[in-house]
Design an enzyme around this catalytic site. Sequence first.
Site, PDB file in Angstrom:
ATOM      1  N   GLY A  66      10.914 -41.371 -11.822  1.00  0.00           N
ATOM      2  CA  GLY A  66      10.727 -40.191 -12.664  1.00  0.00           C
ATOM      3  C   GLY A  66      10.792 -38.950 -11.809  1.00  0.00           C
ATOM      4  O   GLY A  66      10.770 -39.025 -10.569  1.00  0.00           O
ATOM      5  N   GLN A 123       9.013 -30.337  -9.287  1.00  0.00           N
ATOM      6  CA  GLN A 123       9.400 -30.947  -8.010  1.00  0.00           C
ATOM      7  C   GLN A 123      10.709 -30.381  -7.465  1.00  0.00           C
ATOM      8  O   GLN A 123      11.007 -30.568  -6.285  1.00  0.00           O
ATOM      9  CB  GLN A 123       9.530 -32.469  -8.161  1.00  0.00           C
ATOM     10  CG  GLN A 123       8.189 -33.168  -8.354  1.00  0.00           C
ATOM     11  CD  GLN A 123       8.358 -34.662  -8.483  1.00  0.00           C
ATOM     12  OE1 GLN A 123       8.670 -35.171  -9.549  1.00  0.00           O
ATOM     13  NE2 GLN A 123       8.182 -35.391  -7.389  1.00  0.00           N
ATOM     14  N   CYS A 178       5.476 -41.172  -4.512  1.00  0.00           N
ATOM     15  CA  CYS A 178       5.954 -39.928  -5.123  1.00  0.00           C
ATOM     16  C   CYS A 178       7.046 -39.352  -4.242  1.00  0.00           C
ATOM     17  O   CYS A 178       6.906 -39.328  -3.017  1.00  0.00           O
ATOM     18  CB  CYS A 178       4.801 -38.934  -5.266  1.00  0.00           C
ATOM     19  SG  CYS A 178       5.289 -37.370  -6.013  1.00  0.00           S
ATOM     20  N   LEU A 179       8.103 -38.887  -4.872  1.00  0.00           N
ATOM     21  CA  LEU A 179       9.210 -38.314  -4.122  1.00  0.00           C
ATOM     22  C   LEU A 179       8.784 -37.057  -3.370  1.00  0.00           C
ATOM     23  O   LEU A 179       9.425 -36.668  -2.400  1.00  0.00           O
ATOM     24  CB  LEU A 179      10.377 -37.992  -5.067  1.00  0.00           C
ATOM     25  CG  LEU A 179      10.931 -39.221  -5.817  1.00  0.00           C
ATOM     26  CD1 LEU A 179      11.923 -38.789  -6.888  1.00  0.00           C
ATOM     27  CD2 LEU A 179      11.573 -40.202  -4.846  1.00  0.00           C
ATOM     28  N   HIS A 221       1.834 -40.082 -14.289  1.00  0.00           N
ATOM     29  CA  HIS A 221       2.174 -39.543 -12.967  1.00  0.00           C
ATOM     30  C   HIS A 221       3.050 -38.295 -13.107  1.00  0.00           C
ATOM     31  O   HIS A 221       2.775 -37.256 -12.495  1.00  0.00           O
ATOM     32  CB  HIS A 221       2.897 -40.624 -12.138  1.00  0.00           C
ATOM     33  CG  HIS A 221       3.373 -40.154 -10.800  1.00  0.00           C
ATOM     34  ND1 HIS A 221       2.874 -40.627  -9.617  1.00  0.00           N
ATOM     35  CD2 HIS A 221       4.308 -39.222 -10.451  1.00  0.00           C
ATOM     36  CE1 HIS A 221       3.467 -40.018  -8.607  1.00  0.00           C
ATOM     37  NE2 HIS A 221       4.345 -39.160  -9.092  1.00  0.00           N
ATOM     38  N   GLU A 222       4.096 -38.404 -13.928  1.00  0.00           N
ATOM     39  CA  GLU A 222       5.029 -37.273 -14.057  1.00  0.00           C
ATOM     40  C   GLU A 222       4.353 -36.067 -14.703  1.00  0.00           C
ATOM     41  O   GLU A 222       4.557 -34.937 -14.278  1.00  0.00           O
ATOM     42  CB  GLU A 222       6.275 -37.687 -14.844  1.00  0.00           C
ATOM     43  CG  GLU A 222       7.139 -38.742 -14.165  1.00  0.00           C
ATOM     44  CD  GLU A 222       7.446 -38.431 -12.712  1.00  0.00           C
ATOM     45  OE1 GLU A 222       7.611 -37.250 -12.362  1.00  0.00           O
ATOM     46  OE2 GLU A 222       7.509 -39.374 -11.906  1.00  0.00           O
ATOM     47  N   HIS A 272       2.344 -33.732 -12.607  1.00  0.00           N
ATOM     48  CA  HIS A 272       3.072 -32.688 -11.857  1.00  0.00           C
ATOM     49  C   HIS A 272       3.073 -31.362 -12.614  1.00  0.00           C
ATOM     50  O   HIS A 272       3.247 -30.299 -12.023  1.00  0.00           O
ATOM     51  CB  HIS A 272       4.513 -33.118 -11.608  1.00  0.00           C
ATOM     52  CG  HIS A 272       4.686 -34.095 -10.479  1.00  0.00           C
ATOM     53  ND1 HIS A 272       4.412 -33.778  -9.163  1.00  0.00           N
ATOM     54  CD2 HIS A 272       5.090 -35.392 -10.461  1.00  0.00           C
ATOM     55  CE1 HIS A 272       4.654 -34.834  -8.384  1.00  0.00           C
ATOM     56  NE2 HIS A 272       5.060 -35.828  -9.150  1.00  0.00           N
TER      57      HIS A 272
HETATM   58 ZN    ZN Z   1       5.547 -37.639  -8.243  1.00  0.00          ZN
END
Ligand code: ZN
Length: 181
Positions: free
Chosen positions: A49, A54, A103-104, A145-146, A149
């Site tokens: 995701g 981000q 997480c990216l 999670h998304e 953000h």
């Molecule tokens: Zn993340």
Amino acid sequence: MAVHEILKMGDARLLRLAQPVSSLALGSAKLHQLVADMFDTMQAVNGAGLAAPQIGVDWQLVIFGSGQVNPRYPDAPTVPVTVLINPVITPVGDEEEEGWEGCLSVPGLRGVVPRFKRIRYQGLAPDGSAIDRTVDGFHARVVQHECDHLIGKLYPMRVRDYSRFGFTEVLFPGLDAAEDD
Ligand code: ZN
């Protein structure tokens, strides 16, 4: 194809409360371009995701899902490819479930994060149509999670047991080195 740089933890833009997407933007070329760029960016790094903040975009917009097995999460069930705008999450029951997350924006690390096991999420698709789903398990985890953000929360802020937070290569030595988060 436009792969954007993914901001990393420490960047103040990851800590903002994202702005709602206005009804004027729904269906716009700008929105469609953003969504296309986000999918390019997410797929380039095999993400599960990605949230607009981000890549530095201060909008309440997340994408997730793959419709196929994600090499970073080979044991996870598939999640439908979704663009979710101005989301609202409501827990269904108070049962929590622990699971490993990466997480990216926090490359190279993984941690165990408690999440609501079952949630209802509501929001809009890019064309303005309504999304309203009740989901559980990995699907519910990805959405939580998304959407975190969008309120300036990164998963390390949700970790309760720091004995289960560390470097992927140490925690999971068998994982492909290319999958660094
Ligand atoms: Zn993340």
